[in-house]
Every structure is written in structure tokens, then in C-alpha cells.
Design a protein around this motif. Structure first.
Motif, mmCIF file in Angstrom:
data_model
loop_
_atom_site.group_PDB
_atom_site.id
_atom_site.type_symbol
_atom_site.label_atom_id
_atom_site.label_comp_id
_atom_site.label_asym_id
_atom_site.label_seq_id
_atom_site.Cartn_x
_atom_site.Cartn_y
_atom_site.Cartn_z
ATOM 1 N N ALA A 255 44.963 39.494 57.502
ATOM 2 C CA ALA A 255 45.728 40.546 56.921
ATOM 3 C C ALA A 255 46.172 39.812 55.529
ATOM 4 C CB ALA A 255 46.924 40.848 57.853
ATOM 5 N N LEU A 256 46.497 38.581 55.391
ATOM 6 C CA LEU A 256 46.838 38.015 54.327
ATOM 7 C C LEU A 256 45.932 37.966 53.227
ATOM 8 C CD1 LEU A 256 49.073 36.624 52.769
ATOM 9 C CD2 LEU A 256 48.245 34.133 53.781
ATOM 10 N N GLU A 257 44.559 37.748 53.628
ATOM 11 C CA GLU A 257 43.515 37.740 52.661
ATOM 12 C C GLU A 257 43.188 39.117 52.132
ATOM 13 O OE1 GLU A 257 39.998 35.624 53.376
ATOM 14 O OE2 GLU A 257 40.896 33.752 54.563
ATOM 15 N N LEU A 258 43.369 40.178 53.081
ATOM 16 C CA LEU A 258 43.106 41.571 52.452
ATOM 17 C C LEU A 258 44.141 41.923 51.725
ATOM 18 C CD1 LEU A 258 42.030 43.185 55.927
ATOM 19 C CD2 LEU A 258 40.620 42.466 53.986
ATOM 20 N N ALA A 259 45.484 41.590 52.001
ATOM 21 C CA ALA A 259 46.626 41.820 50.871
ATOM 22 C C ALA A 259 46.409 41.341 49.692
ATOM 23 C CB ALA A 259 47.909 41.624 51.636
ATOM 24 N N ILE A 260 46.065 39.885 49.523
ATOM 25 C CA ILE A 260 45.815 39.403 48.297
ATOM 26 C C ILE A 260 44.827 40.142 47.476
ATOM 27 C CG2 ILE A 260 45.268 37.074 47.234
ATOM 28 C CD1 ILE A 260 46.582 35.481 49.466
ATOM 29 N N ALA B 188 36.052 36.924 41.490
ATOM 30 C CA ALA B 188 36.308 35.589 41.291
ATOM 31 C C ALA B 188 37.943 35.052 41.440
ATOM 32 C CB ALA B 188 35.951 35.326 39.770
ATOM 33 N N ALA B 189 38.702 36.034 40.967
ATOM 34 C CA ALA B 189 40.028 35.891 40.952
ATOM 35 C C ALA B 189 40.507 35.792 42.233
ATOM 36 C CB ALA B 189 40.894 36.942 40.237
ATOM 37 N N GLY B 190 40.055 37.165 43.065
ATOM 38 C CA GLY B 190 40.343 37.193 44.589
ATOM 39 C C GLY B 190 39.935 35.876 45.511
ATOM 40 N N ALA B 191 38.969 35.244 45.189
ATOM 41 C CA ALA B 191 38.454 34.509 45.975
ATOM 42 C C ALA B 191 39.175 32.950 45.491
ATOM 43 C CB ALA B 191 36.810 34.247 45.535
ATOM 44 N N MET B 192 39.586 32.996 44.329
ATOM 45 C CA MET B 192 40.112 31.704 43.669
ATOM 46 C C MET B 192 41.688 31.443 44.357
ATOM 47 S SD MET B 192 38.867 31.103 40.043
ATOM 48 C CE MET B 192 39.898 29.626 39.684
ATOM 49 N N ALA B 193 42.229 32.786 44.769
ATOM 50 C CA ALA B 193 43.396 32.866 45.278
ATOM 51 C C ALA B 193 43.363 32.729 46.878
ATOM 52 C CB ALA B 193 44.088 34.258 44.616
ATOM 53 N N HIS B 194 42.291 32.532 47.405
ATOM 54 C CA HIS B 194 42.247 32.601 48.698
ATOM 55 C C HIS B 194 42.456 33.977 49.370
ATOM 56 C CE1 HIS B 194 41.799 27.989 48.639
ATOM 57 N NE2 HIS B 194 42.948 28.109 48.024
ATOM 58 N N GLY B 195 42.033 34.908 48.597
ATOM 59 C CA GLY B 195 42.151 36.315 49.037
ATOM 60 C C GLY B 195 40.738 36.743 49.412
ATOM 61 N N SER B 196 40.678 38.163 49.653
ATOM 62 C CA SER B 196 39.149 38.801 49.934
ATOM 63 C C SER B 196 38.582 39.178 48.537
ATOM 64 C CB SER B 196 39.192 40.156 50.721
ATOM 65 O OG SER B 196 38.025 40.701 50.947
ATOM 66 N N GLY B 197 37.784 38.516 47.905
ATOM 67 C CA GLY B 197 37.101 38.821 46.489
ATOM 68 C C GLY B 197 36.344 40.179 46.943
ATOM 69 N N PHE B 198 35.725 40.385 47.952
ATOM 70 C CA PHE B 198 34.810 41.623 48.141
ATOM 71 C C PHE B 198 35.628 42.880 48.124
ATOM 72 C CE2 PHE B 198 32.317 38.426 50.636
ATOM 73 C CZ PHE B 198 31.103 38.564 49.680
#
Length: 530
Positions: free
Chosen positions: A169-174, A214-224
Motif C-alpha cells: 500500500a505504501l509503495e503504491l501510494a508513493i 526513476a523518481a518513483g523507484a528512487m523514493a522506494h515507491g512503485s515506479g511502474f
């Protein structure tokens, strides 16, 4: 290029042909190319998936996705969880895999493939509600599935399931927050900054989409999820030179599919697939006939959708390269029997895509939910004129557009917009208010900055509803002369919205309108009364 042509003609998902090319080039094939680098395949597959998701997001129409967004979100999260559980149970009890391997297979094959769904659905005339759910689901469900596969492939057991659910849930929200932010900022910049060459706009759009990943992956979120949402916002923001951008993204999407599928075909060893053929058939049968339908029906229970539409959505859960790419994660992580997991997934994807893809139009026809194809959208390309504070709109009238037969004056464009040129059969001319537009015409419309959006909205409304758009319930754009919001006689367009009258008004005063008498009105009485 031959494979693209064959796939578009035959209706087969293109991945089958590209995988076949890779197998023919690889081990046991014609050229016997030995390739076994799963890590490189995973990296290139991720990069290709970013491009494919960006292309799919750019092509997603917000007016179709918005009404079904809650349903698509539930199917891509809750539905994925249901599918993973049922498929993993089948892999454990029917095939004999241990629970870790079974959960990996369940997670890997529970993701519908964006490339397969986009390529097949856009050729099938289905209602926008169904295509909206399926396309949004295929764009959203990659994110939670990747998180699950990585968690199941990690060293050691997953001790606390609630922590895993919270992490998802956290990664999807980020990822969602970053995708929306990058997409909005990117569209704002491209609409207000004039680039020195039109060819830079497609590159800028794709660069912004990749930046979102890239920003999503670097912030430990879902880049996809970030790249899909950012691309969707960009695709619905009326950017300059949009047709060229869509063509560029479409070409990159094809290139990504070709490279990814050929590489996956090279990675597999055909003679190793024989032992895992029947286990793949069993797992795929449970996935297709039990897990997918239950996940769709249970997750969509709160939504009022007809049962036959849910049946079609169950059958349209196409798999493709994404599950095969995800099957390389346990190989890279060193999971026991990871090669067998890859082979089962590979066979499952090939067999059931070969069955589901070509039969989808037939199933839609039998369920009687195949829709009539919608009229082609107007090809409107916008070029900003920064110093002149205006826009040039290039408008192409497609074959099924209801703009055919409409006079230029009947367009009723807002004040500040005018049709200045018509190109017909390779000849151009300046139209008059009575010039009748035809299929295949290309129009050059000049609009000032304040009315640019209103002018495009009015053109699209006429393309969908004809000359009476705005009078018979069709959208006419706000503030446009002759619409319900700003009524005016349908037969008498305002001078500023016709042909070259706006230009003429700029160089000489506007004369008072002469009050029409019986003699003046006689030639056009019937038209005005109608």
C-alpha cells in the motif's frame, strides 16, 4: 516489420511471433545462439516495460478511464490477491511445488500484460466501460505483482503478512503521488514553454514518463504505477504536436515489444520445456477457468456491472511478456528450481495467449456485447505561437466524422478563432462561411490563447454530433456561440467564428448588422426556421 504486419493481419498477439523469432535464433533453433543471462534479460525487460506502460498511458482516454477507475483499482489489487491465492494452491496441491515456488508462480501469472491487452483490445469493438477497466487494470496491476514476486523471491520466509500488505500500500501510494506530480508538472511545462523544434516534443514527453519511473523507484515507491499515471496525465493534457508524439510513442512501444520478446525467446531452452508442459497446462487451466473469474466477480461485486461483462473481463485477462520477465526475478535471486518456474510460466503464457487472444472477438460476439466502432477522433495538432499569443490548430476530418457536410459558418467557433485555410485533394484555399467541409479535408484554425481550448472542444463536438452539436444533448464546449450555455440561432453564426471574418474584423471596424426585412430573409426562410 514482417512480424508486425502478420500479427496485425492475423489477429494473433504479436508476442507469439516475436518469441518464435527468438526461439528460432536461440538454442535448439536455426542459428543456435546460446544466451542464458537472466539478469540482463530482467534489466532490459524492465526498461521495455517502462516504455510499454508509457505508451499505454499516453493512449488511455481519461473520459473512458475516469468512470471505471475505482473498479480497475480494486481488480488490480484485491483481484490480484485472490488470483495469487487460488493459483498458488493449485500449483502446490496439483503440481507438487513447495509453497514458496507455488506463491511465486501465482504472483507471476496473476498480472495481465499491458502490451498484450493494448494490442488486442484496441482491435475489438467493445464498450468503453469494459476497455477502460481492462486497460487501467493492466497498467495498475504490474506494481503490486512486482512487489509480491520480489518479496516471495527474497531469502527467508515472509513472517508478517500484514507488513507485506502495508508495504504494498505504501509503495503504491508513493508511486501514485509521484506519477501524478511529475505528469502534471511536465504537462504544465510543455504547454507553456515553446521548444525550438517540433521533433523535441515527443522526446520530451517520453523523457518525462521515464523520469516519473526513476523518481518513483528512487523514493522506494512503485515506479511502474508512477510512469503509467504520469503518461496518462500527459496524454490527456492537449499537448502541442500531439499526433507526432503519439506516433513516436507507438513506434517506441513496438520496438520495446520486439526487443523484449526476442530476448525472452533467446533465453528459453525449448527441449527443457517438455517436462514442464503438463504442469503449465494444469496451472494455466486453474488460472483461466477458476482464479481469474473468481477474482473478477468477487472484486467487482460492489460495482453494478452485468454478469456477461464480467465473463468477458475474465476471459480477457491476457498474459504476455510481463509474467515471463517477472519469472526471471527468482532466477536472479537464486531461488531453488527457478528454471522450472520460468519454464512453467513460459509454456503457460504461450498456450493460453494463443487460445485467449484470437477467440476474444468471438466470445464478445457470443455474449452480445460487441459494440459498434466509434467514429474516428479528429486528428487535431496544436502548435503554439509564443510571440503572437496564439495557436495554430491543424485539424484532419476522418472518414466517419459528422463534420462532413457542415459549412464553415456552422462550426460556430468562439470569438477569437477562425478557419483560415482548407486543404482538399492536395489543393489549398481560403474558405468562406458557406464552404462545405468534406471527409479527408485538413483545416488550419487560428485561435488566440484564451479560446484555444474552447475552439478545440467545439471542433470535437461538431465531429461527434454534427452541425447541431450542443442542441441535441451533445457537448458543444462552454461559452461557444450557438451552444446551450450561450444560445444563438443555429442558422446564423457569429461573424467572428466564420472563415476569415475574424481577420477582416481586425483590419476594419465592424459594421452594424442590418435588420433583415421580408425581402432579405426570403431566400433563407426555410433554413432558418428549420
Amino acid at each position: 516489420m514482417a512480424a508486425v504486419r502478420i500479427s496485425s493481419r492475423s489477429g494473433l498477439p504479436s508476442l507469439l511471433l516475436y518469441l518464435g523469432i527468438g526461439i528460432a535464433l536461440g538454442q535448439d533453433g536455426i542459428f543456435d545462439v546460446k544466451f542464458d543471462n537472466a539478469e540482463l534479460t530482467q534489466v532490459i525487460g524492465y526498461a521495455a516495460l517502462v516504455v510499454i506502460l508509457a505508451e499505454g498511458g499516453l493512449g488511455a482516454k481519461w473520459k473512458e478511464v475516469r468512470p471505471v477507475l475505482p473498479a480497475a483499482a480494486v481488480v488490480s489489487t484485491v483481484g490480484v490477491g485472490i488470483s495469487v491465492g487460488i493459483t498458488a494452491a493449485a500449483a502446490h496441491y496439483l503440481v507438487g511445488l513447495d509453497w514458496r515456488q507455488a506463491l511465486i508462480i501465482g504472483a507471476v501469472v496473476s498480472s495481465t500484460d499491458a502490451a498484450a491487452v493494448f494490442s488486442v483490445l484496441r482491435r475489438v469493438p467493445l464498450p468503453s466501460r469494459i476497455t477502460g477497466v481492462l486497460e487501467a487494470e493492466s497498467g495498475f496491476n504490474d506494481a503490486p505483482v512486482v512487489i509480491l514476486v520480489v518479496a516471495f523471491s527474497a531469502v527467508g520466509p515472509v513472517e508478517h503478512w500484514y507488513l507485506l500488505i502495508g508495504e504494498i500500500a505504501l509503495e503504491l501510494a508513493i508511486g501514485a503521488a509521484i506519477g501524478i506530480t511529475v505528469g502534471w508538472l511536465g504537462s504544465l511545462g510543455l504547454r507553456h514553454v515553446a521548444l525550438p523544434a517540433s521533433g523535441l516534443y515527443p522526446i520530451a514527453v517520453m523523457a518525462i514518463a521515464v523520469m516519473a519511473y526513476a523518481a518513483g523507484a528512487m523514493a522506494h515507491g512503485s515506479g511502474f504505477l508512477a510512469v503509467y499515471l504520469a503518461a496518462m496525465i500527459l496524454g490527456n493534457s492537449k499537448l502541442p504536436h500531439w499526433p507526432a508524439t503519439r506516433g513516436f510513442a507507438d513506434g517506441l512501444g513496438w520496438l520495446a515489444q520486439i526487443g523484449m520478446f526476442v530476448l525472452l525467446g533467446l533465453l528459453v531452452t525449448p527441449h527443457d520445456l517438455v517436462d514442464d508442459f503438463w504442469p503449465a497446462i494444469v496451472v494455466g487451466l486453474v488460472l483461466t477457468m477458476v482464479a481469474r473469474p473468481l477474482s473478477v466477480f468477487l472484486s467487482l461485486a460492489p460495482f453494478r456491472l452485468p454478469a456477461r461483462e464480467k465473463v468477458l473481463m475474465s476471459w480477457a485477462g491476457l498474459r504476455g511478456a510481463v509474467p515471463i520477465i517477472l519469472a526471471t526475478i527468482p532466477m536472479v535471486s537464486g531461488v531453488e528450481d527457478s528454471t522450472r518456474i520460468f519454464n512453467i510460466v513460459f509454456v503457460l503464457v504461450i498456450v493460453y495467449t494463443l487460445i485467449q487472444g484470437p477467440t476474444l472477438p468471438w466470445v464478445a460476439d457470443k455474449l452480445k456485447i460487441a459494440d459498434e466502432p466509434e467514429p474516428d477522433d479528429l486528428g487535431i495538432e496544436s502548435a503554439p505561437l509564443e510571440r503572437l499569443r496564439g495557436h495554430l490548430l491543424s485539424v484532419g476530418i476522418p472518414a466517419k466524422s459528422k463534420m462532413h457536410g457542415v459549412e464553415v459558418g456552422e462550426l460556430r467557433l468562439p470569438a477569437g478563432a477562425a478557419v483560415t485555410l482548407v486543404v482538399r485533394e492536395e489543393e489549398s484555399f481560403v474558405p468562406s462561411p458557406t464552404t462545405v467541409l468534406r471527409r479527408g479535408d485538413e483545416l488550419l484554425v487560428v485561435a488566440t490563447d484564451p479560446v484555444r481550448d474552447k475552439a478545440e472542444a467545439r471542433l470535437r463536438a461538431v465531429g461527434e454530433g454534427g452541425k447541431l452539436a450542443g442542441w441535441l444533448g451533445t457537448s458543444g464546449g462552454s461559452g461557444v456561440s450557438g451552444t446551450p450555455g450561450n444560445p444563438g440561432p443555429p442558422g446564423i453564426p457569429k461573424a467572428s467564428g466564420t472563415g476569415g471574418s475574424a481577420v477582416r474584423q481586425a483590419v476594419k471596424p465592424v459594421r452594424p448588422v442590418k435588420k433583415l426585412g421580408p425581402a432579405d430573409d426570403a431566400p433563407t426562410t426555410n433554413a432558418r426556421r428549420s
